[in-house]
Design a protein around this motif. Structure first.
Motif, PDB file in Angstrom:
ATOM      1  N   GLN A   1     -38.500 -44.509 -52.842  1.00 29.25           N
ATOM      2  CA  GLN A   1     -38.779 -43.101 -52.570  1.00 29.25           C
ATOM      3  C   GLN A   1     -40.023 -42.632 -53.322  1.00 29.25           C
ATOM      4  N   GLY A   2     -40.241 -43.145 -54.528  1.00 33.89           N
ATOM      5  CA  GLY A   2     -41.466 -42.830 -55.260  1.00 33.89           C
ATOM      6  C   GLY A   2     -42.694 -43.371 -54.553  1.00 33.89           C
TER       7      GLY A   2
ATOM      8  N   VAL B   1     -41.553 -33.259 -49.742  1.00 32.05           N
ATOM      9  CA  VAL B   1     -40.803 -34.484 -49.485  1.00 32.05           C
ATOM     10  C   VAL B   1     -39.587 -34.538 -50.410  1.00 32.05           C
ATOM     11  N   PRO B   2     -38.375 -34.631 -49.855  1.00 32.42           N
ATOM     12  CA  PRO B   2     -37.209 -34.837 -50.724  1.00 32.42           C
ATOM     13  C   PRO B   2     -37.335 -36.210 -51.374  1.00 32.42           C
ATOM     14  N   THR B   3     -37.117 -36.268 -52.694  1.00 32.07           N
ATOM     15  CA  THR B   3     -37.372 -37.504 -53.437  1.00 32.07           C
ATOM     16  C   THR B   3     -36.331 -37.709 -54.521  1.00 32.07           C
TER      17      THR B   3
ATOM     18  N   LEU C   1     -46.549 -32.806 -57.345  1.00 39.82           N
ATOM     19  CA  LEU C   1     -45.834 -31.718 -58.008  1.00 39.82           C
ATOM     20  C   LEU C   1     -44.349 -31.927 -57.770  1.00 39.82           C
ATOM     21  N   LEU C   2     -43.589 -32.148 -58.846  1.00 43.34           N
ATOM     22  CA  LEU C   2     -42.147 -32.330 -58.715  1.00 43.34           C
ATOM     23  C   LEU C   2     -41.433 -31.032 -59.047  1.00 43.34           C
ATOM     24  N   VAL C   3     -40.485 -30.686 -58.189  1.00 38.40           N
ATOM     25  CA  VAL C   3     -39.671 -29.485 -58.373  1.00 38.40           C
ATOM     26  C   VAL C   3     -38.213 -29.919 -58.379  1.00 38.40           C
ATOM     27  N   ASP C   4     -37.481 -29.506 -59.407  1.00 39.31           N
ATOM     28  CA  ASP C   4     -36.055 -29.780 -59.503  1.00 39.31           C
ATOM     29  C   ASP C   4     -35.331 -28.854 -58.535  1.00 39.31           C
ATOM     30  N   GLY C   5     -34.910 -29.394 -57.393  1.00 41.35           N
ATOM     31  CA  GLY C   5     -34.273 -28.597 -56.355  1.00 41.35           C
ATOM     32  C   GLY C   5     -32.908 -28.058 -56.726  1.00 41.35           C
ATOM     33  N   SER C   6     -32.322 -28.555 -57.811  1.00 40.55           N
ATOM     34  CA  SER C   6     -30.993 -28.083 -58.204  1.00 40.55           C
ATOM     35  C   SER C   6     -31.045 -26.807 -59.043  1.00 40.55           C
TER      36      SER C   6
ATOM     37  N   SER D   1     -41.347 -38.341 -65.578  1.00 41.85           N
ATOM     38  CA  SER D   1     -41.332 -39.632 -66.283  1.00 41.85           C
ATOM     39  C   SER D   1     -40.543 -40.668 -65.504  1.00 41.85           C
ATOM     40  N   THR D   2     -39.429 -40.254 -64.938  1.00 37.32           N
ATOM     41  CA  THR D   2     -38.597 -41.167 -64.149  1.00 37.32           C
ATOM     42  C   THR D   2     -39.356 -41.679 -62.941  1.00 37.32           C
ATOM     43  N   LEU D   3     -40.071 -40.802 -62.257  1.00 40.62           N
ATOM     44  CA  LEU D   3     -40.855 -41.197 -61.090  1.00 40.62           C
ATOM     45  C   LEU D   3     -41.933 -42.203 -61.478  1.00 40.62           C
ATOM     46  N   ILE D   4     -42.658 -41.920 -62.531  1.00 38.01           N
ATOM     47  CA  ILE D   4     -43.730 -42.822 -62.964  1.00 38.01           C
ATOM     48  C   ILE D   4     -43.150 -44.175 -63.346  1.00 38.01           C
TER      49      ILE D   4
END
Length: 182
Positions: free
Chosen positions: A160-161, A151-153, A90-95, A17-20
């Motif tokens: 970045q988006g 891609v780190p985003t 595809l977003l992946v939470d890297g944390s 949602s934040t990216l959009i």
């Protein structure tokens, strides 16, 4: 004029949602409600149907962004939204400690419901890690032996988006060239 249906998929709290919102400069239709699953993601709201943004590009093309809900209980919506998609972010939470398992799970979803759809992986929340492990995620990001861009985003940052969208649009163009020239 060309229209592009882009589906943003990923786990709860990965930044869809934040990216959009950042790409669309806030002009988004969302279905956020109070989050009742604080164990899955510690955030105030969550998407229960989809996010949607309609963006006119400077060249006259139109970008339609669809954000999926990240909660597993809404997985029945994922194939519906993936149908007819031009591309997938595809977003992946890297944390999260389960980031690699999450990546594998969502790659399977995309493989099953949008096998030939161009795909780019955005890894978010890297600022929360002491030592990002992008190499491991990049090595795992393949569909049928074909590597997928990783891609780190920072989903909060519009630039970045837009960069993530640029990478996806390059993938769409490359696929179209291959289709035309075999």
């Amino acid at each position: 004029m060309r229209e592009y249906k882009i589906v943003v998929i990923g786990g709860m709290g990965s930044g869809k949602s934040t990216l959009i919102r950042s790409i669309a400069a806030g002009a988004v239709v969302d279905t956020d409600v109070a989050n009742s699953d604080r164990l899955a993601a510690d955030k105030a709201t969550t998407t229960v149907a989809m996010d949607y943004a309609d963006i006119d590009l400077p060249n006259g093309d139109r970008l339609r962004l669809y954000g999926t809900p990240g909660q597993q209980r809404f997985d029945f919506l994922w194939p519906v939204l993936l149908r007819g998609a031009s591309g997938v972010l595809l977003l992946v939470d890297g944390s999260r400690p389960d980031a690699q398992a999450t990546l594998a799970s969502y790659l399977q979803v995309v493989r099953q419901h949008g096998a030939d759809t161009p795909l780019v992986v955005g890894v978010t929340r890297l600022d929360l890690l002491p030592a990002p492990y992008l190499d491991g995620l990049a090595a795992q990001a393949c569909v049928d032996g074909v590597p997928i861009p990783v891609v780190p985003t920072d989903a909060r940052e519009r630039a970045q988006g837009v960069r993530l969208m640029d990478v996806l649009m390059s993938e769409l163009e490359a696929q179209a060239l291959v289709a035309r020239h075999g």
